[in-house]
Design a protein around this motif. Structure first.
Motif, mmCIF file in Angstrom:
data_model
loop_
_atom_site.group_PDB
_atom_site.id
_atom_site.type_symbol
_atom_site.label_atom_id
_atom_site.label_comp_id
_atom_site.label_asym_id
_atom_site.label_seq_id
_atom_site.Cartn_x
_atom_site.Cartn_y
_atom_site.Cartn_z
ATOM 1 N N PRO A 273 0.835 -1.202 0.000
ATOM 2 C CA PRO A 273 0.000 0.000 0.000
ATOM 3 C C PRO A 273 0.874 1.258 0.000
ATOM 4 O O PRO A 273 1.868 1.334 0.732
ATOM 5 N N ASP A 275 0.495 4.154 1.238
ATOM 6 C CA ASP A 275 0.635 4.890 2.495
ATOM 7 C C ASP A 275 1.765 4.323 3.356
ATOM 8 O O ASP A 275 2.338 5.032 4.192
ATOM 9 N N PHE A 276 2.125 3.054 3.152
ATOM 10 C CA PHE A 276 3.295 2.488 3.818
ATOM 11 C C PHE A 276 4.559 2.671 2.982
ATOM 12 O O PHE A 276 5.599 3.093 3.489
ATOM 13 N N ILE A 284 1.680 5.777 8.526
ATOM 14 C CA ILE A 284 1.718 4.317 8.359
ATOM 15 C C ILE A 284 3.174 3.883 8.250
ATOM 16 O O ILE A 284 3.837 4.129 7.238
ATOM 17 N N TRP A 287 4.023 -2.857 8.572
ATOM 18 C CA TRP A 287 3.425 -3.703 7.541
ATOM 19 C C TRP A 287 3.672 -5.159 7.906
ATOM 20 O O TRP A 287 4.726 -5.508 8.433
ATOM 21 N N THR A 297 -0.626 0.726 10.833
ATOM 22 C CA THR A 297 -0.671 -0.292 9.783
ATOM 23 C C THR A 297 -1.810 0.001 8.827
ATOM 24 O O THR A 297 -2.933 0.274 9.261
ATOM 25 N N SER A 298 -1.526 -0.059 7.551
ATOM 26 C CA SER A 298 -2.561 0.218 6.554
ATOM 27 C C SER A 298 -3.674 -0.815 6.629
ATOM 28 O O SER A 298 -3.431 -1.994 6.909
#
Length: 525
Positions: A273, A275-276, A284, A287, A297-298
């Motif tokens: 993702p 955002d990570f 974020i 993961w 965490t996303s």
């Protein structure tokens, strides 16, 4: 890679280190030779874990490519040595042409730029690595001077220019063997994230077809080498799904390629993702299975999503004989927000590489050369040193490889015992040269009847040669008459036993093999 993560400012701590990376002698075939066909499975296995030389040859300033334009130092052989010594088997070298292309109808590429591209390619190719080169920033609307634009009004001019540039690039590299892979373009789309549009996708398909036809028609090894083509923005869904991607036909490939095999592979990138992996707000930072804080965490893009995405590429392409190359993946450094972030970055890389391997795909980590906050860097390019060993270890182990321990080029730390008698050794060189460099592998055999416990091999370099890196021994001095002292693990040679050592050297036009070999003072035959 998205532009906001490409043009990150770079800062490096300069340091000087002596490094001797493991190198392998490679002889480039003559232009008339044709590479032996390499199957899809053999290709993916050979490519192993890959790494991107990002923000270098695709960097530009006001539409003019330049390898230091985005703050990275000049690419060096020592950097590539370090990447190889860390266990990587493939280096992807993004390339922009932009203002280095002359006017039509010939669209001649600047000769000095082509030469420099060739030099950087040879840094990796000359060490036995797989190399991927592409046309990179020419298709970005956000880059000054870009022209490979799928929704440009004059597609006739775009296609003619594209064909001419690839004709020149392919001609330059047609003598290289199957370890060189040409990639048609990078992340080409209309700039709007979302479902693909027409006729843009049709134009992207047309570019891929022009690329394949043009490269094949230049002959030599280009007639049979593997060619890499992407779909819309290298997006997995829009490439593997029913959105308009068409695999090019390959009508001009060599008849030596078995009829039931392909010679085209599919390029995709993976940053889910975002955002990570790429978002710079610091929210974020975790993961995967070791994540401890749901707020960090996303809510999507975890292991199940990753597996499903790569399975799509397997089902759409690998099952049809088209291997897949995840040419970019990675995650930025967010340790300023979460001290444990590198643990999750390593988990992400490990999972991606292992899953890709499961589904028949090769991979290349995106490294933009920036270390520190929001950087993708695994190496310090100024000092050719490792900065993220944990992530590298995760990648190499997931790919099923090993990380050799390089031996530094230093003065010998101990004296070998001169147990060999005159005439009790044999030394054979295997030199492979390119431009102003060479590699040499030396196989030393104990031809006597007594075991050798510790050895020092003396030899004389040709005039103008200087050792810059070596392996399986220590070498001193770097020029003239050199003594190579065993590395410990290879110091004992039973009667009839052999060991192979080697080095990389620069030369000023004389690539001759060394002479006057002597082992522990005894002249070798």
């Amino acid at each position: 890679m998205r532009s906001q993560a490409r043009r990150v400012g770079l800062a490096f701590v300069a340091a000087s280190v002596a490094f001797a990376g493991a190198v392998y002698g490679v002889t480039r075939p003559a232009a008339a030779d044709e590479a032996a066909p390499l199957s899809a499975a053999a290709l993916v296995a050979g490519m192993g874990a890959g790494w991107n030389l990002g923000n270098q040859l695709e960097a530009s300033n006001n539409g003019i490519p330049g390898e230091t334009a985005w703050g990275n130092p000049v690419v060096t052989q020592n950097l590539i040595n370090r990447v190889k010594a860390s266990g990587f088997k493939t280096i992807r070298i993004p390339v922009s042409y932009l203002g280095k292309i002359g006017p039509g109808p010939d669209h001649t590429v600047d000769a000095a730029w082509l030469t420099r591209i060739g030099e950087v390619v040879d840094y990796a190719y000359g060490q036995g690595l797989y190399v991927v080169i592409n046309m990179h920033g020419d298709g970005y609307k956000t880059v000054n001077g870009s022209w490979l634009i799928c929704d440009a009004a004059d597609q006739t001019t775009v296609r003619a220019k594209y064909q001419k540039v690839w004709q020149q690039v392919a001609t330059k590299f047609r003598a290289y063997d199957e370890r060189l892979i040409l990639e048609s373009m990078n992340e080409n789309f209309d700039g709007q994230y979302g479902a693909p549009t027409q006729p843009c996708y049709s134009n992207i398909n047309a570019y891929n077809q022009i690329f394949v036809d043009t490269v094949r028609r230049t002959g030599g090894n280009n007639a049979s080498r593997w060619l890499l083509v992407p779909g819309w923005n290298t997006n997995i869904d829009y490439t593997a799904g029913n959105y308009g991607f068409v695999v090019p036909t390959d009508a001009y490939r060599s008849p030596t390629v078995p009829a039931g095999e392909q010679r085209l592979m599919i390029s995709v990138h993976y940053y889910d993702p975002w955002d990570f992996t790429g978002q710079e707000d610091g929210v974020i930072t975790q993961w995967g299975p070791q994540a401890t804080d749901p707020a960090k965490t996303s809510a999507w893009g975890q292991e199940d999503h990753l597996d499903a995405q790569l399975k799509k590429t397997h089902d759409a392409f690998v099952t049809r004989g088209y291997p897949v190359f995840v040419g970019e993946y990675g995650s930025i450094d967010k340790t300023t927000y979460d001290a444990a972030n590198n643990t999750y970055r390593a988990d992400f890389a490990r999972t991606l590489v292992a899953t890709a391997k499961k589904y028949g795909a090769a991979t290349a980590y995106w490294d933009n050369g920036w270390n520190g906050q929001h950087g993708f860097g695994l190496f310090d390019r100024s000092s050719a040193t490792v900065t993220q060993q944990g992530i590298i270890t995760a990648i190499i182990s997931a790919a099923g490889g090993t990380q050799p321990t390089p031996t530094a080029t230093t003065s010998p730390t101990r004296t070998a015992s001169p147990t060999a008698a005159p005439g009790a050794c044999r030394a054979v060189s295997a030199v492979s040269a390119w431009n102003t460099g060479l590699t040499n592998s030396i196989t030393v055999t104990n031809t006597g009847s007594t075991a050798i416990n510790g050895w020092a091999l003396r030899f004389t370099l040709a005039t103008g040669q200087t050792i810059v890196a070596g392996w399986s021994a220590t070498y001193a001095p770097a020029t003239g008459t050199v003594t190579a002292t065993d590395a410990g693990y290879n110091g004992t040679l039973a009667p009839g036993a052999s060991t192979t050592i080697g080095y990389q050297a620069g030369h000023t036009g004389n690539a001759a093999a060394p002479t006057a070999f002597a082992l522990n003072g005894a002249t070798c035959t």
